[in-house]
Design a protein around this motif. Structure first.
Motif, PDB file in Angstrom:
ATOM      1  N   ALA A 104      41.740  42.192  33.895  1.00  0.00           N
ATOM      2  CA  ALA A 104      40.700  42.088  32.870  1.00  0.00           C
ATOM      3  C   ALA A 104      39.561  41.176  33.316  1.00  0.00           C
ATOM      4  O   ALA A 104      38.669  40.861  32.543  1.00  0.00           O
ATOM      5  N   CYS A 105      39.607  40.724  34.576  1.00  0.00           N
ATOM      6  CA  CYS A 105      38.524  39.882  35.083  1.00  0.00           C
ATOM      7  C   CYS A 105      37.893  40.533  36.310  1.00  0.00           C
ATOM      8  O   CYS A 105      37.128  39.915  37.046  1.00  0.00           O
ATOM      9  N   GLY A 106      38.261  41.791  36.568  1.00  0.00           N
ATOM     10  CA  GLY A 106      37.601  42.538  37.641  1.00  0.00           C
ATOM     11  C   GLY A 106      38.024  42.172  39.056  1.00  0.00           C
ATOM     12  O   GLY A 106      37.359  42.549  40.016  1.00  0.00           O
ATOM     13  N   HIS A 107      39.136  41.471  39.190  1.00  0.00           N
ATOM     14  CA  HIS A 107      39.534  41.089  40.543  1.00  0.00           C
ATOM     15  C   HIS A 107      39.908  42.320  41.381  1.00  0.00           C
ATOM     16  O   HIS A 107      39.813  42.291  42.607  1.00  0.00           O
ATOM     17  N   ASP A 108      40.311  43.403  40.692  1.00  0.00           N
ATOM     18  CA  ASP A 108      40.538  44.676  41.401  1.00  0.00           C
ATOM     19  C   ASP A 108      39.222  45.194  41.997  1.00  0.00           C
ATOM     20  O   ASP A 108      39.206  45.784  43.087  1.00  0.00           O
ATOM     21  N   GLN A 167      31.559  37.467  45.193  1.00  0.00           N
ATOM     22  CA  GLN A 167      30.898  38.165  44.086  1.00  0.00           C
ATOM     23  C   GLN A 167      31.870  38.276  42.916  1.00  0.00           C
ATOM     24  O   GLN A 167      33.084  38.276  43.091  1.00  0.00           O
ATOM     25  N   HIS A 168      31.286  38.362  41.716  1.00  0.00           N
ATOM     26  CA  HIS A 168      32.107  38.504  40.513  1.00  0.00           C
ATOM     27  C   HIS A 168      31.436  39.480  39.559  1.00  0.00           C
ATOM     28  O   HIS A 168      30.234  39.422  39.348  1.00  0.00           O
ATOM     29  N   VAL A 169      32.246  40.340  38.973  1.00  0.00           N
ATOM     30  CA  VAL A 169      31.707  41.319  38.018  1.00  0.00           C
ATOM     31  C   VAL A 169      31.079  40.602  36.818  1.00  0.00           C
ATOM     32  O   VAL A 169      31.507  39.523  36.438  1.00  0.00           O
TER      33      VAL A 169
HETATM   34 NI    NI Z   1      37.510  36.136  37.604  1.00  0.00          NI
END
Ligand code: NI
Length: 396
Positions: A104-108, A167-169
């Motif tokens: 749910a934090c976009g680490h995928d 980078q982070h979503v």
């Molecule tokens: Ni995160």
């Protein structure tokens, strides 16, 4: 010219990167339990032919891609791999199959983008000088996070890292766009734990008790002055108490009240001063009313600083790659991020990858059970990261 090559490769590998992301999304693993994820990332890196892969921080990995003249300079690219204890509510073909755990934090997205960038960079090895270090970080969501462990294990050495990029979503930015901010960007994040010990009793006889509820109320109000009266007006600070437990009743004053909260800011010196004030104010208010207290301020991640030069280089690269209209200026973001540890050690740039698509209803924020992305963001996630890496290597 190199941009065209990157875009072409990035188009060509899109389905493969998306498949990796979907598989990872379906099989999320909690912090420091990323065993299967680590295996899959390793297999992928072996397949694309990186020059070396090593385990780091137990469930993390470090890999090298050597260009021409590999000793010239090293740029590290980082992605985090852990998921959150959230039950996914999206009805999508790639919905989490691990009940109660979700990316749910976009680490995928960060991981599959990094693998995409790595694929591009292995194919373009003859086009750049220097070394790319891929940092696959476990445990971003849990204190102490994986970054400080990786640093202790030497991730920034051998070869020494000259610049680091992550980078982070960002659900507030449309897919296809990115955002940058030079200098202070994300906050230090510390946890506050307070227990006020009073003397419980009948609600009708407050004079015979020591009421921890009214004391807690004063403490909460007084702590707001740490932020509003003690912090310099130019220094952003946040203090929030998010949990209060006082198990009395309409006619029962409880014997204790427990509270939890967070303190966030952007300066190490002020951070330490504020911690002292939190302890002092709480203790003295409790004492003034005859109560005692336990106060603990548990240190979390430091603030994240984006190196001006590295960030300007990355921003320039993004404008060349995506066009000026697709590169936004970010506001300060008072969430905490483990990447901050890297930013305190080497000149770094942490930027935001847009993933929003209102038409498709993709608007949910991070850490929510309906978080998702417009997957076209993966093309930018992979391609732009590769181009930023090459651009940073090319800078003097
Ligand atoms: Ni995160």
């Amino acid at each position: 010219m190199i941009i065209e090559q990157i875009k072409e490769i990035s188009e060509g590998i899109f389905e493969e990167i998306r498949a990796f992301r979907r598989d990872m999304h379906q099989h999320p693993e909690l912090s420091f339990q990323e065993v299967e994820t680590q295996k899959k990332v390793r297999v992928y890196l072996e397949k694309i032919g990186v020059d070396s892969i090593e385990t780091c921080a137990t469930t993390g990995l470090v890999a090298l891609i050597k260009g021409k003249n590999p000793a010239k300079k090293t740029v590290a690219l980082r992605a985090d791999i852990d998921a959150l204890p959230i039950n996914e509510l999206n009805e999508v073909p790639y919905k989490s199959q691990n009940q109660g755990v979700m990316h749910a934090c976009g680490h995928d997205v960060h991981t599959s983008s990094l693998l995409g960038a790595a694929t591009i960079l292995t194919q373009l090895k003859s086009e750049f000088e220097g070394t790319i270090k891929l940092v696959v970080q476990p445990g971003e969501e849990k204190l102490p996070g994986g970054a400080s462990i990786m640093i202790k294990e030497g991730v920034l050495n051998n070869p020494d890292v000259d610049a680091m990029v992550g980078q982070h979503v960002m659900p507030l930015i449309d897919a296809g766009k990115v955002g940058f901010r030079s200098g202070l960007y994300m906050a230090s994040a510390d946890e506050i734990y307070i227990t006020i010990h009073g003397k419980g009793g009948h609600g009708a006889h407050p004079h015979m008790n020591i009421d921890p509820v009214t004391i807690a109320a004063q403490v909460i109000t007084a702590l707001q002055q740490v932020v509003s009266r003690s912090a310099k007006p130019a220094m952003p600070s946040v203090l929030s108490i998010g949990k209060i437990i006082g198990l009395g009743a309409t006619n029962v004053i409880p014997s204790k009240v427990e509270m939890e909260g967070t303190f966030r800011t952007f300066n190490e010196k002020w951070r330490m001063e504020a911690h002292e004030k939190i302890v002092q104010i709480t203790t003295q208010i409790a004492e003034a009313f005859g109560a005692t207290c336990d106060v603990e301020v548990r240190k979390g991640y430091p603030f994240l600083n984006n190196d001006e030069q590295k960030t300007e280089t990355a921003r320039k690269a993004a404008i060349e790659y995506l066009g000026e209209e697709n590169v936004e200026e970010l506001d300060i973001w008072p969430a905490g991020e483990d990447f901050a540890y890297f930013s305190q050690e080497v000149p770094s740039c942490f930027y935001r990858l847009g993933i929003r698509n209102e038409e498709k209803g993709i608007t949910s924020m991070l850490h929510t059970p309906t978080f998702d992305i417009d997957e076209k963001a993966l093309k930018v996630g992979a391609g732009l990261m590769a181009y930023i890496a090459i651009t940073e290597l090319g800078e003097a």
